[in-house]
Scaffold this motif. Sequence first.
Motif, PDB file in Angstrom:
ATOM      1  N   LEU A   7      48.656 -46.415  11.736  1.00 20.87           N
ATOM      2  CA  LEU A   7      49.890 -46.606  10.989  1.00 20.87           C
ATOM      3  C   LEU A   7      51.060 -45.898  11.665  1.00 20.87           C
ATOM      4  N   VAL A   8      52.236 -46.463  11.521  1.00 21.66           N
ATOM      5  CA  VAL A   8      53.472 -45.781  11.907  1.00 21.66           C
ATOM      6  C   VAL A   8      54.177 -45.375  10.622  1.00 21.66           C
ATOM      7  N   GLU A  81      43.980 -25.522   7.931  1.00 22.03           N
ATOM      8  CA  GLU A  81      42.804 -26.377   7.837  1.00 22.03           C
ATOM      9  C   GLU A  81      43.004 -27.479   6.798  1.00 22.03           C
ATOM     10  N   THR A  82      43.661 -27.146   5.691  1.00 22.54           N
ATOM     11  CA  THR A  82      43.967 -28.174   4.690  1.00 22.54           C
ATOM     12  C   THR A  82      44.835 -29.260   5.299  1.00 22.54           C
ATOM     13  N   ARG A  83      45.852 -28.844   6.026  1.00 20.79           N
ATOM     14  CA  ARG A  83      46.747 -29.813   6.668  1.00 20.79           C
ATOM     15  C   ARG A  83      45.980 -30.687   7.659  1.00 20.79           C
ATOM     16  N   ARG A  84      45.113 -30.062   8.465  1.00 25.39           N
ATOM     17  CA  ARG A  84      44.365 -30.824   9.465  1.00 25.39           C
ATOM     18  C   ARG A  84      43.459 -31.859   8.803  1.00 25.39           C
ATOM     19  N   ARG A  85      42.731 -31.436   7.773  1.00 21.82           N
ATOM     20  CA  ARG A  85      41.806 -32.356   7.115  1.00 21.82           C
ATOM     21  C   ARG A  85      42.539 -33.538   6.481  1.00 21.82           C
ATOM     22  N   LEU A  86      43.611 -33.249   5.782  1.00 15.87           N
ATOM     23  CA  LEU A  86      44.306 -34.309   5.056  1.00 15.87           C
ATOM     24  C   LEU A  86      45.028 -35.265   5.998  1.00 15.87           C
ATOM     25  N   LEU A  87      45.735 -34.727   6.978  1.00 18.79           N
ATOM     26  CA  LEU A  87      46.497 -35.602   7.865  1.00 18.79           C
ATOM     27  C   LEU A  87      45.586 -36.397   8.793  1.00 18.79           C
ATOM     28  N   SER A  88      44.480 -35.812   9.219  1.00 14.75           N
ATOM     29  CA  SER A  88      43.598 -36.541  10.136  1.00 14.75           C
ATOM     30  C   SER A  88      42.883 -37.695   9.437  1.00 14.75           C
ATOM     31  N   ALA A  89      42.908 -37.697   8.110  1.00 14.21           N
ATOM     32  CA  ALA A  89      42.248 -38.777   7.362  1.00 14.21           C
ATOM     33  C   ALA A  89      43.180 -39.929   7.025  1.00 14.21           C
ATOM     34  N   THR A  90      44.458 -39.843   7.406  1.00 14.75           N
ATOM     35  CA  THR A  90      45.433 -40.852   6.978  1.00 14.75           C
ATOM     36  C   THR A  90      45.415 -42.118   7.818  1.00 14.75           C
ATOM     37  N   GLY A  91      44.946 -42.018   9.055  1.00 19.54           N
ATOM     38  CA  GLY A  91      45.038 -43.167   9.954  1.00 19.54           C
ATOM     39  C   GLY A  91      46.438 -43.363  10.513  1.00 19.54           C
ATOM     40  N   ALA A  94      51.714 -42.371  14.341  1.00 16.52           N
ATOM     41  CA  ALA A  94      53.065 -41.936  14.720  1.00 16.52           C
ATOM     42  C   ALA A  94      53.797 -41.490  13.471  1.00 16.52           C
ATOM     43  N   TYR A  95      54.467 -40.351  13.588  1.00 12.31           N
ATOM     44  CA  TYR A  95      55.206 -39.754  12.482  1.00 12.31           C
ATOM     45  C   TYR A  95      56.678 -39.673  12.873  1.00 12.31           C
ATOM     46  N   GLY A 117      48.375 -37.485  15.979  1.00  8.87           N
ATOM     47  CA  GLY A 117      49.291 -38.560  16.342  1.00  8.87           C
ATOM     48  C   GLY A 117      50.439 -38.064  17.193  1.00  8.87           C
ATOM     49  N   ALA A 118      51.484 -38.881  17.278  1.00  7.35           N
ATOM     50  CA  ALA A 118      52.687 -38.553  18.035  1.00  7.35           C
ATOM     51  C   ALA A 118      53.846 -38.342  17.074  1.00  7.35           C
ATOM     52  N   GLY A 119      54.692 -37.363  17.365  1.00  5.65           N
ATOM     53  CA  GLY A 119      55.822 -37.060  16.506  1.00  5.65           C
ATOM     54  C   GLY A 119      57.141 -37.482  17.114  1.00  5.65           C
ATOM     55  N   HIS A 120      58.063 -37.939  16.273  1.00 10.37           N
ATOM     56  CA  HIS A 120      59.394 -38.351  16.695  1.00 10.37           C
ATOM     57  C   HIS A 120      60.398 -37.847  15.663  1.00 10.37           C
TER      58      HIS A 120
END
Length: 382
Positions: A7-8, A81-91, A94-95, A117-120
């Motif tokens: 997802l973007v 760790e909370t941030r890593r788990r939740l964001l890595s599960a989003t699919g 690009a942010y 992902g990649a940040g912009h």
Amino acid sequence: MDGLPPLVDHHCHGVIRYAPDAGTFAAFLTESDRPPAAGTTYFDTQTGFAVRRWCPPLLDLPAHCPPEEYLARRRELGPAETRRRLLSATGIGAYLVDTGLPGDLTGPDETAAAGGGAGHEVVRLEALAERVAADYRGSERAARAGEFVDALGRAVRAAARTAVAFKSVAAYRHGLALDPRPPGPDVVRTAVRTWLGAGAPRLTDPVLLRHLVQLAVATGRPLQLHTGFGDPDLRLDHADPALLTDLVRATADTGTDLVLLHGYPYHRQAAYLAGAFPHVYADVGLSLTHTGPRATAVLAEFLELAPFGKLLFSTDAYGLPELYAVGSALFRVALGEVLGGWVASGAWSAADARRVAAMIAAGTARRVYGLAGVNDGAGNGK
């Protein structure tokens, strides 16, 4: 919906780096900037229930567990760790992060790194102007209007070299019924003198808001415009995207795309404008997060009039990584239910449903914002 590309998230915000207490956490579940009514909680909202549905399993808890149990597990894991788990599960791959909000928030790269992902960066125009104004202090500030105008123009052009887009929150600062004509130089300088002379407070002058929009349009970068609901700082009836019709007409031949954010409850107006004008796009984010299981109906309403290559996914997540998880999950479910239902009825083919899903999920955003690996599902380039 299965088979989507990464997802973007074309409109989102940073995440807090600290562990919030229960009240602070709950405050991120609403667009209100006020405490809940006595005897109530913001966990008892569609967003609160969606967090309890989708996020606990990502932290090794059962879905719908009590908020107290969820927050205790969150504290045990810690913010990173909370941030890593939740964001890595989003699919999300690009942010596109609006960096204009204050606070101890992660930036584009840090946010994206947690999710793999990649940040912009998306630059908020009003915040940029207020930063430039901070350099014009002292008793002579009002006399330096011309110098400020030049500095502001340079700052916008410099931002355009690295940012993927600009954003305006004129809906909050004045409303969307702005005169679409570029204000003349003398009018701009007069407005600057007044603003600087007052100590350059929060920028609400309609002349300067119009000037900022025109500066951004001149760069050719996409311009995101907040429309529809938000916190009580705006008048909802002043945030109807239909009020932008004259500006949309005035920018039709500039080569700059306008992206109408959020929209709800005026999302059908945003969809109409996206259908009527080639340079206008509509965002389905935030509306879905706040409507929970009704997200399917809201997404279907977006798809009533908008050409399918004119809609873009986002979460508009702010503060909590949970809002990224919820926004992406509700989007997938709603998209699968809407398009799957149309395929089952015979209205659409499965191949067309997959192609449109890929456009909304990522391809159109990659095309509009000029991201690497452009593939909007329709073979179109920009």
